[in-house]
Design a protein around this motif. Structure first.
Motif, short mmCIF file in Angstrom:
data_model
loop_
_atom_site.label_atom_id
_atom_site.label_comp_id
_atom_site.label_asym_id
_atom_site.label_seq_id
_atom_site.Cartn_x
_atom_site.Cartn_y
_atom_site.Cartn_z
N ASN A 212 38.57 -65.73 -38.18
CA ASN A 212 37.62 -66.63 -38.40
C ASN A 212 37.39 -67.51 -36.86
O ASN A 212 38.44 -68.02 -36.45
N ALA A 213 36.31 -67.31 -36.33
CA ALA A 213 35.97 -67.83 -35.16
C ALA A 213 36.41 -69.50 -35.14
O ALA A 213 37.01 -69.97 -34.05
N HIS A 214 35.85 -69.92 -36.13
CA HIS A 214 36.10 -71.53 -36.30
C HIS A 214 37.55 -72.06 -36.48
O HIS A 214 38.16 -73.04 -35.78
N VAL A 215 38.32 -71.12 -37.24
CA VAL A 215 39.78 -71.23 -37.32
C VAL A 215 40.44 -71.13 -35.76
O VAL A 215 41.30 -71.91 -35.41
N ALA A 216 39.93 -70.17 -35.21
CA ALA A 216 40.47 -69.95 -33.72
C ALA A 216 40.12 -71.25 -33.02
O ALA A 216 41.02 -71.64 -32.03
#
Length: 257
Positions: free
Chosen positions: A44-48
């Protein structure tokens, strides 16, 4: 939980980010998100972004403590820029969470190419060592702080590559002072962005912990190496430019495929 492989890769990624922040005051933090996604395997890009923001903030705090001992931090100038930037970082993080992951990564890759150009053009600057916060430079510091904060919050980056030239532009301070002072803003921006993402449940805490440990080790080595590598910092800067460019191109190819 994270696997052993993810833990080791996360620590190694943190070391690279911390080393870059310590040596050249930027560059490595923009690699944190692609390292999280493509090397560590965060889907998940947002978690990254949320995870890397907190980890970068911790690395910046550690580097700032070391730089402060050398007396090269211009606290007044850095505080005004960081104060205005926190507002921008908060607004930027709200907008960033509304953009879907793949599109955000594509935009991130394009920003990395811009960063590569900016870092390639940056060179040592003599400047005015006695510069202090005053009525003349305060508006410029607030303006560039708001702008860099917006980008930092939107993309989840420390923003040192933007903050360093912004400090030089607004105050004419020497580059070494700008590198040290930029960490105040990197810390503030990172904490603001991370807090926003944490409230949305977009932070991987175990991965953050190992990334921070790696970042502290890399940051210590980076700061200690800064003086030893003073004559080669331009070369180091160019190496990071090449790495950032290659990663950006890779991300664009992946998004197009």
């Amino acid at each position: 939980m994270i696997s052993l492989a993810q833990g080791l890769l996360g620590a190694a990624s943190g070391s690279l980010v911390g080393f870059s922040l310590g040596v050249i005051g930027g560059g490595g933090s923009i690699l944190a998100v692609p390292l999280m996604v493509y090397l560590v395997g965060v889907p998940n890009a947002h978690v990254a972004i949320g995870t890397s923001s907190l980890a970068v903030a911790a690395s910046a705090a550690f580097g700032l403590l070391i730089h402060a001992r050398t007396g090269t931090v211009k606290w007044g100038c850095a505080s005004v820029l960081a104060g205005a930037g926190v507002i921008g970082a908060f607004l930027g993080s709200l907008v960033g969470k509304m953009v879907d992951g793949p599109r955000l990564l594509t935009m991130f890759a394009l920003l990395m190419l811009v960063v590569a150009v900016l870092m390639r053009r940056r060179r040592d600057h003599d400047g005015n060592k006695s510069v202090q916060l005053n009525r003349a430079n305060a508006p410029a510091l607030a303006g560039v702080g708001l702008a860099t904060g917006l980008l930092s919050g939107f993309f989840g980056i420390g923003g040192g590559f933007l903050i360093v030239p912004a400090l030089v532009f607004a105050t004419d301070m020497p580059l070494v002072y700008a590198v040290s002072s930029s960490l105040v803003a990197v810390l503030a921006f990172g904490l603001t962005t991370a807090t926003s993402y944490a409230f949305s449940g977009l932070v991987n805490w175990p991965l953050t912990a190992v990334f921070i440990v790696g970042g502290l080790a890399g940051g210590y080595i980076g700061v200690k190496s800064a003086h030893l590598l003073a004559s080669r910092r331009t070369l180091l800067n160019d190496v990071f430019v090449a790495v950032i460019s290659c990663v950006a191109i890779y991300m664009l190819i992946r998004s197009w495929m």
